[in-house]
Structures are given as structure tokens and as C-alpha cells.
Motif scaffolding. Structure first.
Motif, PDB file in Angstrom:
ATOM      1  N   VAL A  34       0.761  -1.229   0.275  1.00 27.21           N
ATOM      2  CA  VAL A  34       0.007  -0.059   0.080  1.00 27.21           C
ATOM      3  C   VAL A  34       1.062   1.197   0.131  1.00 27.21           C
ATOM      4  N   LEU A  35       0.705   2.137  -1.118  1.00 28.97           N
ATOM      5  CA  LEU A  35       1.435   3.331  -1.029  1.00 28.97           C
ATOM      6  C   LEU A  35       0.800   4.544  -1.161  1.00 28.97           C
ATOM      7  N   ALA A  36       0.805   5.086  -0.150  1.00 29.24           N
ATOM      8  CA  ALA A  36       0.044   6.552  -0.300  1.00 29.24           C
ATOM      9  C   ALA A  36       1.083   7.525  -0.655  1.00 29.24           C
ATOM     10  N   PHE A  37       0.669   8.520  -1.586  1.00 28.98           N
ATOM     11  CA  PHE A  37       1.825   9.495  -2.124  1.00 28.98           C
ATOM     12  C   PHE A  37       0.862  10.871  -2.454  1.00 28.98           C
ATOM     13  N   THR A  38       1.616  11.956  -2.174  1.00 27.16           N
ATOM     14  CA  THR A  38       1.005  13.186  -2.644  1.00 27.16           C
ATOM     15  C   THR A  38       2.212  13.737  -3.553  1.00 27.16           C
ATOM     16  N   TYR A  78      -1.431  13.387  10.535  1.00 24.60           N
ATOM     17  CA  TYR A  78      -0.430  14.063   9.576  1.00 24.60           C
ATOM     18  C   TYR A  78      -0.559  15.228   8.955  1.00 24.60           C
ATOM     19  N   ASP A  79      -1.800  15.936   9.283  1.00 19.89           N
ATOM     20  CA  ASP A  79      -2.324  17.168   8.667  1.00 19.89           C
ATOM     21  C   ASP A  79      -2.180  17.037   7.484  1.00 19.89           C
ATOM     22  N   LEU A  80      -2.961  16.123   6.689  1.00 18.92           N
ATOM     23  CA  LEU A  80      -3.099  15.877   5.342  1.00 18.92           C
ATOM     24  C   LEU A  80      -4.597  15.926   5.012  1.00 18.92           C
ATOM     25  N   PRO A  81      -5.053  16.733   4.063  1.00 21.63           N
ATOM     26  CA  PRO A  81      -6.553  16.655   3.512  1.00 21.63           C
ATOM     27  C   PRO A  81      -6.744  15.342   2.903  1.00 21.63           C
ATOM     28  N   ALA A  82      -5.952  15.012   2.044  1.00 22.62           N
ATOM     29  CA  ALA A  82      -6.063  13.718   1.120  1.00 22.62           C
ATOM     30  C   ALA A  82      -4.658  13.316   0.733  1.00 22.62           C
ATOM     31  N   THR A  83      -4.774  12.026   0.215  1.00 21.12           N
ATOM     32  CA  THR A  83      -3.719  11.701  -0.506  1.00 21.12           C
ATOM     33  C   THR A  83      -3.995  10.728  -1.656  1.00 21.12           C
ATOM     34  N   ALA A  84      -3.121  10.446  -2.524  1.00 25.60           N
ATOM     35  CA  ALA A  84      -3.561   9.440  -3.486  1.00 25.60           C
ATOM     36  C   ALA A  84      -2.781   8.019  -2.858  1.00 25.60           C
ATOM     37  N   ARG A  85      -3.251   6.935  -3.455  1.00 26.17           N
ATOM     38  CA  ARG A  85      -2.931   5.718  -2.731  1.00 26.17           C
ATOM     39  C   ARG A  85      -2.938   4.483  -3.753  1.00 26.17           C
ATOM     40  N   ALA A  86      -1.613   4.132  -4.079  1.00 24.97           N
ATOM     41  CA  ALA A  86      -1.726   2.936  -5.147  1.00 24.97           C
ATOM     42  C   ALA A  86      -1.549   1.500  -4.148  1.00 24.97           C
ATOM     43  N   SER A  87      -2.189   0.552  -4.460  1.00 29.18           N
ATOM     44  CA  SER A  87      -2.058  -0.693  -3.788  1.00 29.18           C
ATOM     45  C   SER A  87      -1.836  -1.565  -4.719  1.00 29.18           C
ATOM     46  N   PHE A  88      -1.129  -2.861  -4.293  1.00 32.34           N
ATOM     47  CA  PHE A  88      -0.766  -3.782  -5.341  1.00 32.34           C
ATOM     48  C   PHE A  88      -1.267  -5.173  -4.865  1.00 32.34           C
ATOM     49  N   TYR A  89      -1.449  -5.993  -5.806  1.00 27.96           N
ATOM     50  CA  TYR A  89      -1.945  -7.392  -5.505  1.00 27.96           C
ATOM     51  C   TYR A  89      -1.324  -8.171  -6.246  1.00 27.96           C
ATOM     52  N   VAL A  90      -1.765  -9.889  -6.420  1.00 27.83           N
ATOM     53  CA  VAL A  90      -1.238 -10.819  -7.060  1.00 27.83           C
ATOM     54  C   VAL A  90      -1.082 -10.500  -8.758  1.00 27.83           C
ATOM     55  N   TYR A  91      -1.896  -9.908  -9.244  1.00 29.78           N
ATOM     56  CA  TYR A  91      -2.004  -9.398 -10.681  1.00 29.78           C
ATOM     57  C   TYR A  91      -1.230  -8.395 -11.078  1.00 29.78           C
ATOM     58  N   ASN A  92      -0.506  -7.711 -10.158  1.00 30.22           N
ATOM     59  CA  ASN A  92       0.303  -6.568 -10.316  1.00 30.22           C
ATOM     60  C   ASN A  92       1.606  -7.147 -10.734  1.00 30.22           C
ATOM     61  N   ASP A  93       2.418  -6.258 -11.689  1.00 30.65           N
ATOM     62  CA  ASP A  93       3.637  -6.469 -11.817  1.00 30.65           C
ATOM     63  C   ASP A  93       4.449  -5.230 -11.842  1.00 30.65           C
ATOM     64  N   LEU A  94       5.873  -5.210 -12.253  1.00 32.00           N
ATOM     65  CA  LEU A  94       6.850  -4.356 -12.172  1.00 32.00           C
ATOM     66  C   LEU A  94       6.332  -2.978 -13.257  1.00 32.00           C
ATOM     67  N   GLU A  95       5.684  -3.848 -14.165  1.00 32.37           N
ATOM     68  CA  GLU A  95       5.262  -3.004 -15.385  1.00 32.37           C
ATOM     69  C   GLU A  95       4.205  -2.140 -15.013  1.00 32.37           C
ATOM     70  N   ASP A  96       3.284  -2.364 -14.111  1.00 32.36           N
ATOM     71  CA  ASP A  96       2.187  -1.657 -13.598  1.00 32.36           C
ATOM     72  C   ASP A  96       2.719  -0.439 -12.992  1.00 32.36           C
ATOM     73  N   VAL A  97       3.745  -0.665 -12.278  1.00 28.62           N
ATOM     74  CA  VAL A  97       4.512   0.462 -11.380  1.00 28.62           C
ATOM     75  C   VAL A  97       5.128   1.270 -12.566  1.00 28.62           C
ATOM     76  N   ASP A  98       5.669   1.047 -13.398  1.00 27.93           N
ATOM     77  CA  ASP A  98       6.056   1.756 -14.785  1.00 27.93           C
ATOM     78  C   ASP A  98       5.077   2.715 -15.239  1.00 27.93           C
ATOM     79  N   VAL A  99       4.097   1.963 -15.425  1.00 29.25           N
ATOM     80  CA  VAL A  99       2.912   2.824 -15.933  1.00 29.25           C
ATOM     81  C   VAL A  99       2.579   3.936 -14.918  1.00 29.25           C
ATOM     82  N   LEU A 100       2.483   3.635 -13.618  1.00 31.70           N
ATOM     83  CA  LEU A 100       1.984   4.580 -12.655  1.00 31.70           C
ATOM     84  C   LEU A 100       3.109   5.792 -12.682  1.00 31.70           C
ATOM     85  N   VAL A 101       4.448   5.340 -12.739  1.00 34.93           N
ATOM     86  CA  VAL A 101       5.501   6.332 -12.586  1.00 34.93           C
ATOM     87  C   VAL A 101       5.110   7.019 -13.842  1.00 34.93           C
ATOM     88  N   ALA A 102       4.972   6.828 -15.098  1.00 36.22           N
ATOM     89  CA  ALA A 102       4.740   7.654 -16.340  1.00 36.22           C
ATOM     90  C   ALA A 102       3.546   8.535 -16.051  1.00 36.22           C
TER      91      ALA A 102
END
Lengths: 151, 415
Positions: B343-347, B381-405
């Protein structure tokens, strides 16, 4: 940028979200209201100065996404100098535009700059972001005390 | 970081099991990164529920005919699979509910509100709980006069474990904690917390909604008294949840729902209850949901939960390295994947999480944005909101690359 994304994040919208107009409190306002969208944490406060039923001054503060901020900024510009009834009518037209179907004709003569938000209709989940400032303005006009909550 | 040559799980084969992953979104390949909200379903689960409705649909525990026996056998078979999946001693420790939320409400109501708690008794939670592990305890406070206390978090997203020293007293009756945070991904030392709870005579209630789908769970090792999770986050259908309870804990819990199934005898004005766990399953249960969850458990067991966890650690490490390195992006929660689930929350600087999610949506990427039903944590944490990506068995590193792009595209728009 892809076509529909360009629609949603037009230059004018980005400009108003980065440099919102009328982005300040009005000291001792004649009316004010707070709007809150708990889904995304958007929070907006609208302040009014009224003169003979005319919105003599309108301003807002708050935090939110680019769409809600730009919408609030454009709204304050658009309703300033209008009567309560005219502001309400404008909101109705605005609401029809953002909840309409992509490709529906946009009433640009009456909506003016607000028409840049027409791309929102392609993103139904963002309609609340665009409408929150307007609902809050209506609440201020009707002098509702409670927080407007869109969920 | 270089990509590992080969991932532990055969992701292309897994992706092929999920019909929804074959569809396109806005003409793009669907990159589903919101499994912490709900997971997608493999065809094995979809077929198991369809099979029930098309071949042996009947009510359970009542019908004196073949169809009813089959339905009961499959429904109870699912209970056995789930018991084995989490290392329970017996299927009787497994209660079917509709969700983690209902499971936690059942404990708050049946053990807290209607149970042995007295005015002034204390319940110790944490600030990182999901709303479903906050609000039920508010009821116990409001209606029974229980006192609520909370363990705070460190800036790195871990619990301030040392606060239990002060917060746990002989007045503490319930200690409740999430096994894994749905925002930060933090994996909490629940075994230790349960031990501390027992030392002061309290029971330990665990929210395992984010843990059960993603890592091996052994309820006997954890030794908590109650443990709740949901089917839909672990490849199963919506509307089916689990409450695991130790026998003595379930015996001390009053039912939430009165009605059919949960009774032994009913007379005008009074009734006696069925045995545990049936006394908690008033009304016709979500039979298809339970059977579907049984199929999901089979699917996960087949992959191996150790392998699932290792796979997600690999993806999370890769995502932390890639996304953490982008200038103007902040990630939240532990950076050590041994303490963090997928689980990766980010802003992103100058971009509201809602705008981030909309722009990523146009790229075919599904991420969550908002407060993630954890407003007290966001306030902390004084955050109104964050985005959050979360991963499971059907995700791979390429999915992360698409997210990064996608993140870089967001930055272009809001430059």
C-alpha cells in the motif's frame, strides 16, 4: 495531453486554480457559508457583501482540487454584480452544463468563462468538485447556518 | 533499482485468470492499483458463485432434499477452508458476516455493548485505524460510558508501541488494532500487542482486512481473541466477511441479529440460541458469497501466501525506489518493506490527489484518492487527502512503470 484530459484541465482552469481570483475573506460579510466534500477533503468558504439584493462582492477561501478551486474562482468573478435571482439562474445553467452529456450544446453566451468547465461532464465523479462552490454560494445567499456537505 | 529478472509469481498466467483485466479503460490497458479498496476476481471465484446459482441454489441448514444438502455442504466447506487458511483450530471459530465492518460491529455490540463491559472500562485503539475500527467503539463509549484511548503513530508511520506501557491498565478491557494500515501499509506487531493486552486481562480485537489478503496469518500464533476480515479484498465476492473468535470469546459475545438460523427454540416472548458460530448468522446468509470466498481461498492457497507476500514486497520495494525518487513526490508510511504491505500513499506537489486520480484514470490507471476512511490518521499527519496505489497478485513491475509515467504526466499538467 490526451483530448479528454485537455478538456478537463484547460489552460484557464489551471490558471484559476493556481492563481484563484477573489481568494480572500471578506471582513464582516453580510453572509457566508462553508461547503465540504468529505470524499476528497475539499473545503470552501464563500463570503458575500450584499447591496439591495445584488451580490456587491463575492470572495472565497479554502482548499481543494484544481477543479473546485477553479470553479470557485470563476464563479466569484461571474456572479459579482448579479442579483440573487440572476446568480441562481446562472447556477442552474452551470449545473445543466456539468451534468449534461458530452457533446451537448453549451450556452456560452450566458455562461461566459464558466463554459471552460464543460469538460467536467466527461468525468461524472468530478461534478461534485465543480458544483461545491455553487452549492455553498446558494447556502450563503439563503443564509443557511449548517455546513453544506456533498457526499 | 534494476528489475528482478523473474518474479516469484507467474503474473501473466494470473492476469489471464481475471476477466476484468482483459478490458480497456478509455482505450488503455486497465492498470488496477486499488486492491486495498477492493480486489478483482478470478474466473474461479466468478464460476464458483455462478455454479451455486445455476446448479444447487437452495437455502442452507434447512432443506431436507439433495439441493439443500449440496448447498449446505459447500457453504460449510467454505467455512472449513477459511478456518484452515488462517490456522484456526476449528471451523466453529469462523463466523460469516457481510464485511469486516459488520464483524467489528458484532464484537463492539455483542462483546462490548451487550457484554461484560462496565461504565469506565477502557478500550485502547490506535490513530491509524480505518473508520470501521473507530466508529463501533464510539457506540460503546456513547451507550455504555466506556473510555476510549488511542496509541499515536510516529512520523515514519509505525505505532508508538511504548505508549501501551502507559495506556494499558487494569481498567483496559479491549485492545483493538489493525494488523495492517490501509493508508500507510504499516504492519503492526499484533502478536506482541495481544500479549500485552492479555497481561492486563483485556481481549485483543484485530482488524485484518488489509492483512488477510496479502500475508500468511496464523491466528494461533497471533493469539488475538477476535480477528476480522473481508472477502472482497482477497479475490472473493462483496458482501461476505469473516469474524474469527476464540471459542471462549465467541461464547461471551451476544448476537447482533435475531431471527432464523440463530435460534434453538423460539416461544412467544423468549428464545434460546443456537451454538456458536450459528448464533451470529441470523437470517439466510450470503451463501454464494461464502462459496465464492472459499474458491478465493483455494486460489490464494494455490499461489501460496508466503509467495504472495514476497511478490508484493518486491513490487512495493520497486515502487518505493521508483516513486520515492521522483522530485516533488512524497510517500507516506514505512520505507522498509519488511514492515510494510503493498500500500503506497503519496502526494504530488501542487497537485490535489483528486486531480492526480483523474489524470491517472485517463491513462487507464485506477488509484484511490481521498482520506481512505481514516480521517483521524489524516488529521494526525495534517493531510487533507492523498493518492494511494495498492498492489496485489495480478500486478507486476510494469504496472508500476505505467504509474510512474502517469505521475510524470500529472507533474507536466501542474508544472
Amino acid at each position: 495531453m490526451m483530448a479528454d484530459l485537455r478538456e478537463l484541465y484547460q489552460e484557464t482552469i489551471l490558471d484559476h486554480s493556481k492563481r484563484p481570483r477573489n481568494f480572500h475573506e471578506i471582513p464582516h460579510p453580510d453572509a457566508s457559508a462553508v461547503g465540504h466534500n468529505p470524499l476528497c477533503g475539499d473545503r470552501v468558504t464563500v463570503f458575500l457583501r450584499l447591496s439591495d439584493g445584488v451580490l456587491a462582492d463575492v470572495a472565497f477561501v479554502g482548499q481543494g482540487c484544481a477543479i473546485s478551486k477553479a470553479s470557485a474562482s470563476l464563479m466569484t468573478d461571474a456572479v459579482k454584480g448579479k442579483t440573487k435571482a440572476q446568480a441562481h439562474e446562472l447556477f442552474e445553467k452551470f449545473r445543466r452544463m456539468v451534468t449534461g452529456r458530452p457533446g451537448d450544446p453549451v450556452d456560452t453566451p450566458s455562461l461566459g468563462k464558466l463554459a471552460v468547465l464543460s469538460g467536467v461532464c466527461e468525468f461524472p465523479v468530478r461534478v461534485k468538485c465543480a458544483s461545491l462552490p455553487w452549492h455553498t454560494l446558494e447556502a450563503a445567499i439563503e443564509a443557511k447556518k449548517e455546513i453544506v456537505s456533498l457526499e | 533499482m534494476a528489475k528482478p529478472a523473474k518474479m516469484l509469481l507467474n503474473v501473466p498466467a494470473i492476469k489471464a485468470d481475471f476477466p476484468i483485466l482483459q478490458r480497456k479503460v478509455r482505450d488503455r490497458r486497465l492498470v488496477y492499483l486499488d486492491s486495498a479498496a477492493t480486489s478483482q476476481k478470478p474466473k474461479q471465484v466468478i464460476e464458483a458463485t455462478t455454479d451455486f446459482y445455476s446448479r444447487y441454489n437452495a437455502n442452507v441448514h434447512r432443506a431436507i432434499y439433495e439441493l439443500g444438502e449440496e448447498a449446505t455442504r459447500e457453504y460449510e466447506g467454505a467455512r472449513e477452508k477459511i478456518a484452515a487458511f488462517i490456522g484456526a483450530r476449528s471451523p466453529n471459530e469462523i463466523v460469516f458476516t457481510k464485511s469486516t465492518t459488520e464483524s467489528l460491529n458484532l464484537v463492539a455490540y455483542g462483546y462490548g455493548l451487550k457484554g461484560k463491559l462496565q461504565k469506565g472500562d477502557e478500550i485502547v485503539g490506535t490513530v491509524m485505524e480505518h473508520h470501521s475500527n473507530h466508529v463501533p467503539w464510539h457506540f460503546v463509549k456513547d451507550h455504555k460510558g466506556a473510555v476510549l484511548k488511542y496509541v499515536d503513530v510516529n512520523d515514519d508511520g509505525t505505532l508508538k508501541i511504548e505508549q501501551y506501557d502507559e495506556l494499558l491498565t487494569k481498567r483496559t478491557k479491549i485492545v483493538t488494532v489493525t494488523l495492517c494500515s490501509n493508508v500507510l501499509g504499516t504492519i503492526n506487531p499484533v502478536k506482541e500487542i495481544a500479549k500485552r493486552a492479555h497481561e492486563v486481562g483485556a481481549v485483543c480485537v484485530v482488524d485484518a482486512a488489509q492483512a488477510a489478503p496479502h500475508m500468511p496469518i496464523d491466528v494461533q500464533d497471533l493469539n488475538a481473541d477476535f480477528l476480522a476480515f473481508s472477502g472482497h479484498k482477497m479475490l472473493g465476492p462483496t458482501g461476505i466477511g469473516i469474524l474469527h473468535g476464540k471459542p471462549e470469546a465467541l461464547e461471551a459475545t451476544e448476537p447482533l441479529l435475531g431471527g432464523g438460523e440463530m435460534i434453538r427454540e423460539v416461544h412467544l416472548g423468549r428464545a434460546s440460541w443456537n451454538d456458536v458460530p450459528y448464533r451470529f448468522e441470523g437470517g439466510t446468509p450470503n451463501i454464494a458469497g461464502a462459496i465464492g470466498l472459499g474458491a478465493a481461498v483455494d486460489y490464494l492457497t494455490n499461489l501460496g501466501m508466503e509467495a504472495v507476500r514476497t511478490h508484493e514486497m518486491e513490487i512495493t520495494q520497486y515502487a518505493l525506489d521508483k516513486i520515492g525518487r521522483i522530485k516533488g513526490v512524497t510517500t507516506y508510511g514505512p520505507k522498509d518493506v519488511k514492515k510494510k504491505a503493498g500500500v503506497l500513499a503519496f502526494t504530488i506537489d501542487n497537485a490535489h490527489p483528486h486531480d492526480v486520480a483523474s489524470i491517472l484514470d485517463v491513462e487507464g490507471i485506477c488509484v484511490r484518492s481521498g482520506h481512505h476512511c481514516a480521517q483521524p490518521l489524516m488529521e494526525r499527519y495534517d493531510l487533507p487527502a492523498t493518492a494511494r496505489a495498492s498492489f496485489y497478485v495480478y500486478n507486476d513491475l510494469e504496472d508500476v512503470d505505467v504509474l510512474v509515467a502517469g505521475i510524470k504526466k500529472v507533474q507536466e499538467v501542474f508544472a
